[in-house]
Design a protein around this motif. Structure first.
Motif, PDB file in Angstrom:
ATOM      1  N   ASP A  70      20.092  36.341  12.931  1.00 48.18           N
ATOM      2  CA  ASP A  70      19.994  36.892  11.580  1.00 48.18           C
ATOM      3  C   ASP A  70      21.137  36.307  10.760  1.00 48.18           C
ATOM      4  OD1 ASP A  70      20.094  38.392   9.287  1.00 48.18           O
ATOM      5  OD2 ASP A  70      19.915  40.339  10.295  1.00 48.18           O
ATOM      6  N   LYS A  81      22.438  36.657  -0.648  1.00 54.75           N
ATOM      7  CA  LYS A  81      23.873  36.717  -0.346  1.00 54.75           C
ATOM      8  C   LYS A  81      24.485  35.336  -0.624  1.00 54.75           C
ATOM      9  CE  LYS A  81      22.961  40.709   2.550  1.00 54.75           C
ATOM     10  NZ  LYS A  81      22.989  41.347   3.879  1.00 54.75           N
ATOM     11  N   SER A  88      12.796  42.070   1.951  1.00 56.93           N
ATOM     12  CA  SER A  88      14.246  41.962   2.016  1.00 56.93           C
ATOM     13  C   SER A  88      14.639  41.682   3.463  1.00 56.93           C
ATOM     14  CB  SER A  88      14.904  43.240   1.493  1.00 56.93           C
ATOM     15  OG  SER A  88      16.137  42.933   0.864  1.00 56.93           O
TER      16      SER A  88
END
Ligand SMILES: *Cc1c(COP(=O)(O)O)cnc(C)c1O
Length: 429
Positions: free
Chosen positions: A197, A226, A93
């Motif tokens: 990020d 996302k 993740s």
């Protein structure tokens, strides 16, 4: 879910209930989305049965022919979409992806510089409660009080003062575009590795609607679930010079076997993202966020930085006499789901902050456009007014939220989301 309902009706019923919830509520959590049926099928496939520690052509277990092909296909698609030299798709993740970069690029005790959680950064960028803040000497930058924009002068000053090994940029709750060039220049001036990020906005980058840091900084990390609209996972992109350090940090440094079923789901999501439909989707995510920001501003809400340039907005509830938590809980009762969130320079504590964060990726996937944003803004205003109404007691407020929730359900029934099989009355679609 016939087999599941027979084997384990208890879990089956929970999934069915969550399926209903995801259909009948307006989901404005900025990090959430609805993946396609194809992504669900790949992620729920028999690839979950296979162990494949290592990398294609150099695994620790036999029987990898198909897995190697699949992981390489996935990597090729990331490279094509983001223009990356080297890609690792094994991080479980976003958080382990960032942890792996730290393992690759810094030693425990080294200094790192990241954006403060309270100003929109992520836990894994050096927050004291996270392992990134425990193992490394962490310093944090934030935004300017007057503009709400990243204080690049502060970043530069902190970088020169502390000589960090790593500088993180990217965010979870910052409604503006990051100046990656500026970060890269600051990194060069102190010989730090700059990590971008892009967990929240990688889908916008893939669509060409947000600056791409891949050619600009040393390492880029992302989640895959996302705006990119894939299964839950993480990935790392970097220059060739960092390739073996990154790969060794992911395996064997941090993880064991990769989740092959998730890699397959990611490969599918990347194929979907490389399409005109996805680019139109990403365009609409931005247009919806701008429309929602405009409609809320018109209604007198105060937005952090005065608006948005991406998929999310931060609303300061204090001018309405409410905390973010009160607002988020009231909105949920009215069928609108978001999260409470600190606003920059928040006088309130992090677990009971002043703001709420709203994002448009999930509602845009189900087909909402500007006119639905207008309705949502009106409901948000009604909820704030109901919550602040001193003359109403708790039960009266509940009743009024329920009326809004019924209108929300009626709207949602007109916008079936991918993967969801029940209407708000519980009947299959
Ligand atoms: C969501 C997010 C992560 C962490 O992802 P998980 O999948 O929850 O571990 C990391 N960085 C940023 C900026 C994020 O927004």
């Amino acid at each position: 879910m016939a087999d599941l309902m027979t084997t384990d009706p208890e879990v089956g019923a929970i999934i069915r209930a969550e399926n209903r919830r995801q259909h009948r509520k307006i989901r404005l959590i900025a990090s959430e989305n609805y993946v396609s049926e194809a992504v669900l099928e790949a992620t729920g496939s028999i690839l979950t049965n296979k162990y494949s520690e290592g990398y294609a052509g150099a695994r620790c277990y036999e029987g990898q022919r198909e897995i190697d092909r699949m992981e390489q296909l996935c990597i090729q698609r990331v490279k094509a979409l983001f223009g990356a030299e080297h890609v690792n798709v094994q991080p479980y993740s976003g958080s382990p992806a960032n942890q792996a970069v730290m393992i690759a690029m810094a030693k425990p005790g080294d200094c790192i510089l990241g954006m403060s959680l309270a100003h929109g950064g992520h836990l894994t960028h050096g927050a004291p409660v996270s392992i990134s803040g425990m193992l490394y000497r962490s310093h944090q930058y934030g935004v300017c009080r007057d503009t709400g924009l990243i204080d690049y002068d502060q970043v530069e000053k902190l970088a020169h003062e502390h000589q960090p090994r790593l500088i993180f940029c990217g965010h979870s709750a910052y409604p503006r575009i990051v100046d990656f060039e500026r970060f890269a220049a600051i990194g060069r001036s102190v010989q730090a590795v700059v990590v971008a990020d892009i967990a929240h906005f990688s889908g916008l980058v893939a669509a060409g609607l947000h600056p791409n840091p891949v050619p600009v900084v040393d390492v880029v990390t992302s989640t895959t679930h996302k705006t990119l609209r894939g299964p839950r996972g993480g990935m790392i992109m970097c220059r060739q010079e960092h390739a073996s350090a990154i790969d060794r940090a992911v395996f064997p440094g941090l993880q064991g076997g990769p989740h092959n079923h998730v890699t397959a789901g990611l490969a599918v999501a990347l194929k979907e993202a490389d399409s005109a439909e996805f680019r139109a989707y990403a365009r609409q995510v931005l247009d919806n966020a701008a429309a929602l920001a405009e409609a809320l501003t018109r209604r007198g809400f105060r937005l952090s930085s005065g608006g948005t340039e991406n998929h999310l907005l931060l609303v300061d509830m204090s001018p309405r006499g409410l905390s973010g938590k009160q607002m988020a809980k009231s909105l949920d009762a009215a069928g609108i789901v978001c999260n409470f969130n600190s606003v920059p320079f928040d006088p309130r504590p992090p677990l009971n902050p002043s703001g709420i964060r709203l994002g448009t990726p999930a509602v845009t996937t189900r087909g909402f456009r500007e006119s639905e944003m207008e309705k949502i803004a009106a409901w948000i205003e009604q909820v704030a007014d109901i919550r602040a109404d001193q003359s109403a007691d708790r039960d009266q407020r509940r009743e009024r939220y329920r009326e809004i929730a019924a209108a929300v359900r009626a709207l949602c029934d007109g916008f079936p989301a991918p993967g969801l099989r029940y209407r708000s009355n519980g009947k299959p679609v």
